[in-house]
Design an enzyme around this catalytic site. Structure first.
Site, PDB file in Angstrom:
ATOM      1  N   HIS A   1       0.833  -1.212   0.000  1.00  0.00           N
ATOM      2  CA  HIS A   1       0.000   0.000   0.000  1.00  0.00           C
ATOM      3  C   HIS A   1       0.865   1.259   0.000  1.00  0.00           C
ATOM      4  O   HIS A   1       0.582   2.241   0.686  1.00  0.00           O
ATOM      5  CB  HIS A   1      -0.932   0.008   1.206  1.00  0.00           C
ATOM      6  N   SER A   2       1.919   1.235  -0.802  1.00  0.00           N
ATOM      7  CA  SER A   2       2.929   2.282  -0.748  1.00  0.00           C
ATOM      8  C   SER A   2       2.468   3.631  -1.293  1.00  0.00           C
ATOM      9  O   SER A   2       1.993   3.740  -2.434  1.00  0.00           O
ATOM     10  CB  SER A   2       4.145   1.807  -1.541  1.00  0.00           C
ATOM     11  N   ASN A   3       2.648   4.669  -0.482  1.00  0.00           N
ATOM     12  CA  ASN A   3       2.435   6.048  -0.956  1.00  0.00           C
ATOM     13  C   ASN A   3       3.529   6.434  -1.939  1.00  0.00           C
ATOM     14  O   ASN A   3       3.309   7.205  -2.861  1.00  0.00           O
ATOM     15  CB  ASN A   3       2.501   7.033   0.213  1.00  0.00           C
TER      16      ASN A   3
ATOM     17  N   CYS B   1       4.960   4.554  -4.138  1.00  0.00           N
ATOM     18  CA  CYS B   1       4.610   4.053  -5.468  1.00  0.00           C
ATOM     19  C   CYS B   1       3.540   4.937  -6.123  1.00  0.00           C
ATOM     20  O   CYS B   1       3.579   5.178  -7.323  1.00  0.00           O
ATOM     21  CB  CYS B   1       4.137   2.602  -5.384  1.00  0.00           C
TER      22      CYS B   1
END
Ligand SMILES: *Cc1c(COP(=O)(O)O)cnc(C)c1O
Length: 350
Positions: free
Chosen positions: A75-77, A79
């Site tokens: 759930h990377s910000n 990315c």
């Protein structure tokens, strides 16, 4: 220091606002509290990665890249911000994400994971032990196909990325001068360490006297996290011609607010999310900014800050992660029992 000669594209909405949090300050009964709104950098819901990407995308373009390859957690910000910036400059994107065994379909398309697909990124979800190998394979394959991929490590936490936060210190310092107050402490969530490296370099180089506090968002010791930050600063000595001495006491890290690991829902984080929404209409995220705010609240309660001091909270973005956490948040609000577990996509799970 080499800051004004670095290639940079400009897409962040700067300066981001510096605002007072009077209702939070009243609850804490302590120092004056401000928020630096780096959640309002403008691109794809904003966040701290935007400032880093102004330099990183410029570097990719100057190398004639046609693909950006990067990776991080499920759930990377990071990315999200990278995909958005890449698409804005016409570049293709591959995101390698460490996540659950089967990846996620259906309901898993939420928060950042949804946005990654929406922006047309090629998404590869792999187990943490396959992460580095998959990135290498991806780069080789693209090169074999005649592409020119540009790789950026997790969080953009290399000197070029950290340069964005050296700049941010100048911007923030000028705002505090305009408003007529001195910043004593700056609290933020620290992960891959580039933000803290930039903040510390800026604070030291411009002699601001700001105590930069990093609340660890992943499971690591103080020493590990501090070495991560120091490594970026050491690399910046060559790459950015950064000359100011920095010693260990300048890297101030608190590891007590993460709970069992990255993404772990704790009472402190939930209370931070609820309190800021309730008192200030400010949306935090349960992974990063909630950890940093839980740290700020606890330090205030402990009397770490003096009552005549000014504390700035750096809002680093990421509030779309509220939605994958809707169940624990609902339960917290409705006072139901919460399974205080680490989500299955967290790299700290094993
Ligand atoms: C990445 C991130 C951080 C941490 O920044 P680093 O430079 O990786 O230490 C903090 N908050 C949010 C919302 C983030 O996405």
């Amino acid at each position: 220091m080499k800051l004004n000669e670095l290639p940079r594209v400009r897409f962040a909405c700067l300066p981001t606002p510096l605002q007072k949090l009077p209702h939070l300050a009243k609850v804490l009964d302590g120092p004056r509290v401000w928020v630096k709104r780096d959640d309002m950098t403008g691109l794809a819901f904003g966040g701290n990665k935007t400032r880093k990407l102004e330099y990183l995308i410029a570097d990719a373009l100057s190398h004639g890249a046609d693909y950006i390859v990067t990776g991080a957690g499920f759930h990377s910000n990071w990315c999200t911000q990278t995909a958005a910036a890449a698409r804005k400059y016409g570049l293709s994107v591959v995101l390698v994400k460490s996540g659950p065994e089967e990846g996620y379909g259906g309901e898993g398309w939420d928060g950042n994971h949804l946005l990654h697909h929406l922006m047309g990124a090629e998404v590869k979800v792999v187990r943490p032990d396959e992460f580095n190998g998959t990135i290498e394979e991806t780069l080789e394959e693209l090169e074999e196909e005649g592409h020119n991929p540009y790789f950026i490590p997790v969080g953009g936490s290399i000197p070029l990325g950290a340069a964005g936060y050296i700049n941010a210190v100048l911007e923030l310092y000028k705002q505090s001068v305009d408003y007529g107050f001195k910043i004593d402490h700056l609290v933020h969530g620290t992960g891959s360490g580039g933000t803290q490296a930039g903040l510390v370099m800026g604070s030291r180089a411009f002699s601001t006297g700001i105590n930069v506090i990093g609340a660890s968002v992943g499971y690591s010791s103080k020493e590990e996290q501090s070495q991560k930050v120091m490594k970026i600063i050491e690399e910046a000595r060559e790459e950015l011609d950064f000359r100011t001495p920095v010693n260990e006491q300048d890297i101030n890290i608190f590891t007590d607010y993460v709970g069992g690991g990255y993404g772990h829902v704790t009472e402190g984080k939930m209370e931070a999310v609820r309190l800021l929404a309730d008192k200030e209409g400010l949306m935090l995220d349960p992974v990063y900014t909630a950890t940093a705010m839980a740290c700020l609240i606890d330090l205030a309660n402990e009397g770490y800050f003096k009552s005549d001091e000014n504390v700035v909270f750096l809002h680093t973005g990421g509030s779309v992660a509220l939605f994958p956490y809707k169940e624990p948040i609902r339960k917290y609000i409705q006072e139901e029992e919460i399974p205080w577990s680490i989500p299955d996509w967290s790299p700290d799970r094993e």
